[in-house]
Design an enzyme around this catalytic site. Structure first.
Site, PDB file in Angstrom:
ATOM      1  N   LYS A 180       0.861  -1.189   0.000  1.00 37.80           N
ATOM      2  CA  LYS A 180       0.000   0.000   0.000  1.00 37.80           C
ATOM      3  C   LYS A 180       0.890   1.228   0.000  1.00 37.80           C
ATOM      4  O   LYS A 180       2.013   1.197   0.501  1.00 37.80           O
ATOM      5  CB  LYS A 180      -0.882   0.022   1.248  1.00 37.80           C
ATOM      6  CG  LYS A 180      -2.093   0.914   1.121  1.00 37.80           C
ATOM      7  CD  LYS A 180      -3.182   0.199   0.348  1.00 37.80           C
ATOM      8  CE  LYS A 180      -4.475   0.958   0.314  1.00 37.80           C
ATOM      9  NZ  LYS A 180      -5.595   0.064  -0.048  1.00 37.80           N
TER      10      LYS A 180
HETATM   11  N1  GLU Z   1      -7.233   0.155  -3.319  1.00 41.26           N
HETATM   12  C1  GLU Z   1      -8.006  -1.009  -3.597  1.00 41.26           C
HETATM   13  C2  GLU Z   1      -8.067  -1.903  -2.368  1.00 41.26           C
HETATM   14  O1  GLU Z   1      -7.926  -1.459  -1.262  1.00 41.26           O
HETATM   15  C3  GLU Z   1      -7.552  -1.722  -4.865  1.00 41.26           C
HETATM   16  C4  GLU Z   1      -6.154  -2.231  -4.851  1.00 41.26           C
HETATM   17  C5  GLU Z   1      -5.648  -2.749  -6.209  1.00 41.26           C
HETATM   18  O2  GLU Z   1      -6.423  -2.839  -7.138  1.00 41.26           O
HETATM   19  O3  GLU Z   1      -4.458  -3.061  -6.274  1.00 41.26           O
HETATM   20  O4  GLU Z   1      -8.324  -3.073  -2.479  1.00 41.26           O
END
Ligand code: GLU
Length: 428
Positions: free
Chosen positions: A117
């Site tokens: 993240k």
């Molecule tokens: N931000 C989204 C989540 O928390 C998508 C993450 C992604 O597609 O890599 O799952």
């Protein structure tokens, strides 16, 4: 200039440390699985923490230094995967928690990814488009030593979108000297994005809500729904659920919410929101309510689709819904989880409920790597299959261990990552 993204949400990110929450959830699953202590020690920490402080030129000519993070929790089952968020309350521990949740989310759906993240501490509502572009490009450049289709693939999250991904893709590609579409997902279609990606998280939320209702013996027409958050996830969930026959009675955004016990006309709310930038002031609402009041409405289903820590010791006893579907990451503290469990409130956990986004991100990455693109129908059908299978497996484990769906999901995910770690062994 738009206004601040700070909200009237009841919980704040400081209310409970999300990383402590994530580790407590993991510890509980490790105990159920009787996980080897060495594996436990490896998996309860993030693998890599990267902090960057970087300058951005502002419109008035001044220079401001921003702080950002990219955290990789785990890389055992494939490249790290996870979004990037822009918010004033981003913190190292928040991003660490979100990266760990990404590992479990990818494992629950059996995607060949680890978890990561990113986040930048900023208030995007206070930045111009040019400043946002400058910030995004410099942040992308700072974290570029980690990023790539084989190592770490960002995507949108809170307050980031297709345009943000296009800037990141361009920045990384310019540094390499050629276009690398598979370096980020959630891009515009014109540069290798996927059909169905913008709606994917909301579609997944709809699929798991239907699955939960099926098991509870509920018909959509009998269920009222309140949704906190009207961003990409909340607004699509509202629309798709109404399309399935659910009665959506309340929605909210950062400014507050609207309520009509007879049901809101969601396409009309979407049009009002597009025109005015908020749900407030919608003519078909009976009442304007706060975000915290929305959570305590007498509804069948409650869908948090905003930030962490919305359900805490303070309000868990007052929640009237029978089913909570966690479209947001980390909306429930462990204390609130216990109260919900005691009160018989079913919680479809974040790592299952909102996995539709990363699932279609995976499809986007596969399409980019093959330079061969699929139709939306095929994407939606594959997404539905993966979400339904994951739900079934989670539900079976929850029943087998006589535990919650959250622990069922953790058992499925942690075991997959632990098995992969064990079979690979320890280097060197
Ligand atoms: N931000 C989204 C989540 O928390 C998508 C993450 C992604 O597609 O890599 O799952």
């Amino acid at each position: 200039m738009a206004s601040s993204v700070l909200t009237d949400l009841p919980g704040t990110v400081e209310a409970a440390n999300p990383y402590v929450t994530a580790q407590r959830q993991f510890d509980q699953a490790a105990a159920i699985l009787q996980l080897d202590p060495g594996l436990r020690a490896v998996l309860r920490e993030v693998r890599r923490e990267f902090t960057v402080n970087f300058p951005v030129r502002m419109d008035n000519g001044s220079i401001r230094v921003f702080t950002g993070y990219r955290i990789q929790h785990n890389l055992t089952r494939g490249p790290a995967k996870g979004g990037i968020r822009y918010h004033p309350q981003v913190s190292l521990d928040e991003v660490k928690a979100l990266s760990m949740w990404m590992t479990w989310k990818c494992a629950v759906t059996n995607l060949p990814y680890g978890g990561a993240k990113g986040g930048v501490i900023c208030d995007p509502g206070q930045l111009s488009m040019q400043e946002l572009e400058n910030l995004t490009r410099r942040y992308a450049s700072e974290i570029s030593i980690l990023i790539g289709p084989e190592s770490d693939i960002p995507a949108p999250d809170v307050n980031t979108n297709q345009q943000t991904m296009a800037w990141i893709m361009d920045t990384i590609s310019m540094e390499k000297g050629y276009s690398i579409p598979a370096t980020v997902t959630g891009k515009p279609l014109s540069i290798g994005g996927s059909e169905g990606r913008p709606a994917a998280t909301g579609r997944g939320v709809m699929v798991v809500t239907m699955e939960a209702c099926k098991r509870l013996g509920w018909e959509p027409q009998q269920c009222s729904v309140a949704i906190q958050g009207f961003g990409n996830v909340g607004s699509v969930s509202a629309d798709l659920l109404q399309g399935q026959g659910f009665k959506v009675v309340a929605v909210s955004d950062v400014y507050g919410g609207i309520y009509n016990p007879d049901g809101l006309d969601i396409p009309a709310v979407l049009a009002h929101h597009a025109a005015t930038g908020r749900v407030g002031g919608f003519a078909g609402a009976r009442e304007e309510i706060s975000n915290s009041a929305l959570l305590e409405l007498p509804v069948t289903i409650l869908i948090p689709a905003a930030l962490e820590n919305q359900f805490t010791m303070q309000n868990a006893a007052r929640i009237q819904a029978k089913l909570v579907v966690e479209a947001a990451n980390g909306p429930t503290t462990p204390e609130a989880d216990d109260i919900f469990h005691q009160r018989g409130i079913v919680v479809v956990p974040d790592i299952l409920a909102n996995a539709g986004g990363v699932t279609v991100s995976y499809f986007e990455w596969v399409q980019d790597l093959q330079s061969f693109f699929w139709e939306e129908e095929e994407i939606n059908a594959r997404l539905t299959r993966i979400m339904e299978l994951a739900y079934r497996q989670v539900d079976e484990l929850a029943q087998q261990h006589r535990t919650t769906l959250r622990m069922g999901a953790y058992c499925l995910a942690v075991k997959r990552v632990a098995d992969a770690t064990a079979v690979r062994g320890i280097y060197p």
